[in-house]
Design a protein around this motif. Sequence first.
Motif, mmCIF file in Angstrom:
data_model
loop_
_atom_site.group_PDB
_atom_site.id
_atom_site.type_symbol
_atom_site.label_atom_id
_atom_site.label_comp_id
_atom_site.label_asym_id
_atom_site.label_seq_id
_atom_site.Cartn_x
_atom_site.Cartn_y
_atom_site.Cartn_z
ATOM 1 N N PRO B 75 0.821 -1.213 0.000
ATOM 2 C CA PRO B 75 0.000 0.000 0.000
ATOM 3 C C PRO B 75 0.856 1.264 0.000
ATOM 4 C CG PRO B 75 -0.869 -1.569 1.592
ATOM 5 C CD PRO B 75 0.433 -2.139 1.096
ATOM 6 N N GLY B 76 1.980 1.243 0.710
ATOM 7 C CA GLY B 76 2.858 2.406 0.747
ATOM 8 C C GLY B 76 3.396 2.740 -0.639
ATOM 9 N N GLU B 77 3.782 1.701 -1.357
ATOM 10 C CA GLU B 77 4.308 1.909 -2.701
ATOM 11 C C GLU B 77 3.198 2.376 -3.647
ATOM 12 O OE1 GLU B 77 7.294 2.121 -3.731
ATOM 13 O OE2 GLU B 77 6.803 2.291 -5.876
ATOM 14 N N ARG B 78 2.004 1.837 -3.455
ATOM 15 C CA ARG B 78 0.865 2.296 -4.270
ATOM 16 C C ARG B 78 0.612 3.790 -4.017
ATOM 17 N NH1 ARG B 78 -3.140 -2.207 -2.513
ATOM 18 N NH2 ARG B 78 -1.526 -3.771 -2.845
ATOM 19 N N LEU B 79 0.681 4.176 -2.743
ATOM 20 C CA LEU B 79 0.440 5.581 -2.409
ATOM 21 C C LEU B 79 1.530 6.470 -3.013
ATOM 22 C CD1 LEU B 79 -1.624 7.290 -0.857
ATOM 23 C CD2 LEU B 79 -0.077 7.266 1.082
ATOM 24 N N ARG B 80 2.764 6.009 -2.931
ATOM 25 C CA ARG B 80 3.871 6.762 -3.501
ATOM 26 C C ARG B 80 3.652 6.981 -5.000
ATOM 27 N NH1 ARG B 80 8.834 7.373 -1.198
ATOM 28 N NH2 ARG B 80 8.408 5.731 0.310
ATOM 29 N N ARG B 81 3.229 5.926 -5.688
ATOM 30 C CA ARG B 81 2.994 6.070 -7.135
ATOM 31 C C ARG B 81 1.797 6.976 -7.421
ATOM 32 N NH1 ARG B 81 4.889 0.451 -10.045
ATOM 33 N NH2 ARG B 81 6.583 0.036 -8.586
ATOM 34 N N ALA B 82 0.787 6.890 -6.577
ATOM 35 C CA ALA B 82 -0.395 7.747 -6.766
ATOM 36 C C ALA B 82 -0.026 9.218 -6.582
ATOM 37 C CB ALA B 82 -1.500 7.348 -5.782
ATOM 38 N N ILE B 83 0.792 9.497 -5.566
ATOM 39 C CA ILE B 83 1.217 10.887 -5.323
ATOM 40 C C ILE B 83 2.041 11.395 -6.500
ATOM 41 C CG2 ILE B 83 2.727 12.347 -3.877
ATOM 42 C CD1 ILE B 83 1.779 10.643 -1.447
ATOM 43 N N LEU B 125 -11.041 6.608 -4.936
ATOM 44 C CA LEU B 125 -9.967 5.671 -5.301
ATOM 45 C C LEU B 125 -8.729 5.910 -4.430
ATOM 46 C CD1 LEU B 125 -10.062 5.580 -9.218
ATOM 47 C CD2 LEU B 125 -10.356 3.625 -7.679
ATOM 48 N N LEU B 126 -8.367 7.170 -4.284
ATOM 49 C CA LEU B 126 -7.212 7.516 -3.442
ATOM 50 C C LEU B 126 -7.455 7.043 -2.012
ATOM 51 C CD1 LEU B 126 -5.967 11.181 -3.981
ATOM 52 C CD2 LEU B 126 -4.629 9.085 -4.135
ATOM 53 N N GLU B 127 -8.642 7.353 -1.530
ATOM 54 C CA GLU B 127 -9.003 6.988 -0.162
ATOM 55 C C GLU B 127 -8.924 5.474 0.033
ATOM 56 O OE1 GLU B 127 -12.830 8.541 0.987
ATOM 57 O OE2 GLU B 127 -12.672 7.713 3.009
ATOM 58 N N SER B 128 -9.314 4.716 -1.013
ATOM 59 C CA SER B 128 -9.314 3.253 -0.875
ATOM 60 C C SER B 128 -7.887 2.717 -0.713
ATOM 61 C CB SER B 128 -10.030 2.598 -2.056
ATOM 62 O OG SER B 128 -9.225 2.703 -3.221
ATOM 63 N N ILE B 129 -6.915 3.393 -1.299
ATOM 64 C CA ILE B 129 -5.513 2.981 -1.115
ATOM 65 C C ILE B 129 -5.126 3.175 0.360
ATOM 66 C CG2 ILE B 129 -3.094 3.494 -1.708
ATOM 67 C CD1 ILE B 129 -4.007 4.264 -4.506
ATOM 68 N N LEU B 130 -5.570 4.275 0.945
ATOM 69 C CA LEU B 130 -5.292 4.522 2.368
ATOM 70 C C LEU B 130 -5.995 3.489 3.251
ATOM 71 C CD1 LEU B 130 -5.570 8.404 2.266
ATOM 72 C CD2 LEU B 130 -3.531 7.128 2.912
ATOM 73 N N ILE B 131 -7.259 3.218 2.932
ATOM 74 C CA ILE B 131 -8.034 2.253 3.735
ATOM 75 C C ILE B 131 -7.376 0.873 3.689
ATOM 76 C CG2 ILE B 131 -10.259 1.049 3.880
ATOM 77 C CD1 ILE B 131 -11.587 3.715 2.943
ATOM 78 N N GLU B 132 -6.926 0.477 2.501
ATOM 79 C CA GLU B 132 -6.263 -0.833 2.379
ATOM 80 C C GLU B 132 -4.965 -0.881 3.191
ATOM 81 O OE1 GLU B 132 -6.052 -1.360 -1.891
ATOM 82 O OE2 GLU B 132 -8.256 -1.366 -2.003
ATOM 83 N N GLY B 133 -4.236 0.236 3.190
ATOM 84 C CA GLY B 133 -2.994 0.300 3.971
ATOM 85 C C GLY B 133 -3.246 0.221 5.476
ATOM 86 N N ALA B 187 2.612 3.003 10.233
ATOM 87 C CA ALA B 187 2.429 2.486 11.596
ATOM 88 C C ALA B 187 3.776 2.230 12.256
ATOM 89 C CB ALA B 187 1.599 1.201 11.554
ATOM 90 N N GLU B 188 3.778 2.369 13.561
ATOM 91 C CA GLU B 188 4.970 2.086 14.386
ATOM 92 C C GLU B 188 5.535 0.715 14.005
ATOM 93 O OE1 GLU B 188 6.578 4.182 17.916
ATOM 94 O OE2 GLU B 188 4.615 4.475 17.039
ATOM 95 N N GLY B 189 6.843 0.658 13.786
ATOM 96 C CA GLY B 189 7.481 -0.635 13.518
ATOM 97 C C GLY B 189 7.456 -1.049 12.060
ATOM 98 N N GLU B 190 6.648 -0.339 11.231
ATOM 99 C CA GLU B 190 6.639 -0.609 9.782
ATOM 100 C C GLU B 190 7.627 0.349 9.120
ATOM 101 O OE1 GLU B 190 4.473 -2.658 7.784
ATOM 102 O OE2 GLU B 190 3.835 -3.655 9.621
ATOM 103 N N ALA B 191 8.169 -0.057 7.968
ATOM 104 C CA ALA B 191 9.109 0.835 7.280
ATOM 105 C C ALA B 191 8.357 1.743 6.326
ATOM 106 C CB ALA B 191 10.147 0.010 6.522
ATOM 107 N N ALA B 192 8.669 3.044 6.376
ATOM 108 C CA ALA B 192 7.979 4.007 5.508
ATOM 109 C C ALA B 192 8.433 3.860 4.057
ATOM 110 C CB ALA B 192 8.258 5.435 5.989
ATOM 111 N N ASN B 193 9.490 3.132 3.839
ATOM 112 C CA ASN B 193 9.997 3.040 2.464
ATOM 113 C C ASN B 193 9.633 1.736 1.772
ATOM 114 O OD1 ASN B 193 11.318 5.549 2.823
ATOM 115 N ND2 ASN B 193 12.886 4.465 3.993
ATOM 116 N N SER B 194 8.794 0.921 2.415
ATOM 117 C CA SER B 194 8.465 -0.363 1.778
ATOM 118 C C SER B 194 7.141 -0.283 1.034
ATOM 119 C CB SER B 194 8.408 -1.467 2.815
ATOM 120 O OG SER B 194 7.286 -1.274 3.652
#
Lengths: 194, 194
Positions: B75-83, B125-133, B187-194
């Motif tokens: 989801p993080g990578e999807r968000l990065r591509r969406a941005i 659509l954008l919101e759904s990427i956030l919800i999935e993450g 989220a805490e403990g997750e990598a922001a770059n994955s």
Amino acid sequence: MSKERQILDAARRVFRDKGYYAASMQEIAHAVGLQKGSLYYYISGKQELLFRIFDEAIGSMIAQLESIRAMAVSPGERLRRAITAHTVAIADHPDTLGIVLRETRVLSPSQRDRIDDQRRHYERLLESILIEGIKAGQFREMDPRLITYALLGMTNWVHRWYNPSGRLSAEEIAAIFSDVLLHGITAEGEAANS
Amino acid sequence: MSKERQILDAARRVFRDKGYYAASMQEIAHAVGLQKGSLYYYISGKQELLFRIFDEAIGSMIAQLESIRAMAVSPGERLRRAITAHTVAIADHPDTLGIVLRETRVLSPSQRDRIDDQRRHYERLLESILIEGIKAGQFREMDPRLITYALLGMTNWVHRWYNPSGRLSAEEIAAIFSDVLLHGITAEGEAANS
């Protein structure tokens, strides 16, 4: 309260309720108990009213930001307060600020220059809070100009979707924005809530 | 390429170079080798051109976002591509998108309804990427609608300050925005770059 002060306050209310374009000088005159003709003794027209209201609004936003910047709290807390003050200002004056954000063409070139100067001054103040946080090690090394624009975009955009009777108040929206942005820029090992 | 296609492409260029208000049907006709009168055989006027260009632009933004959403990445990578996709779209069409973002009054009520529907679809659509993450535990528990607005504010605002010959490209701006936003919502403990 001076007549001019009364006129500016009335104009702000009429612009907010009717929108800038639909508002008439007649209504503003009526609200302060003047004939339309007498109103022109104080003010040259609708455009000048809009300019003065906006100039005053941005002037008080600058004063507020200057006092926040001088507070003896952490850069993170200063930024949180700056985001709240900005979001509340946008939510409270969506119409006036909305118009000036959308259409600076309403203003004359010299009025526009003045507002642009004020806006730049405000942006530099915001940026300086970020720069101080980076220097203090609370914020990560990053492009402070770009984060300033990100912050202004997030908060200015509020005028497009904010609903005063919606589920979140301006302060609650600002709290969520601050939370995300502070988590986003806080340096490793520093607390985003301090 | 059909005449209509040529006209839309020419109109997009003329709007970009001159701005919507200064652009004339005469110039657009000239650019495709038609008399101004013949142009009206294909299109009813400048307003219809703007509507069709915007409808097409947002349609392709939706298609792009749908394909990003379907990608087998985090989801993080999807968000990065969406941005990135959104920022590039805004930076590439600052004038057309700027006008529609600023003044939907240019459009007729039915055109505006259509664009509003498309815009809402894009936002969902954008919101759904956030919800999935959030569901996947990669993003923190937060208000996905509000983060969607924050993201749209940050990126839409780019049309107000982006300079194609400035020090940062649209992709570089998007990378910085993604970095801050992903650090902000991971989220805490997750990598922001994955």
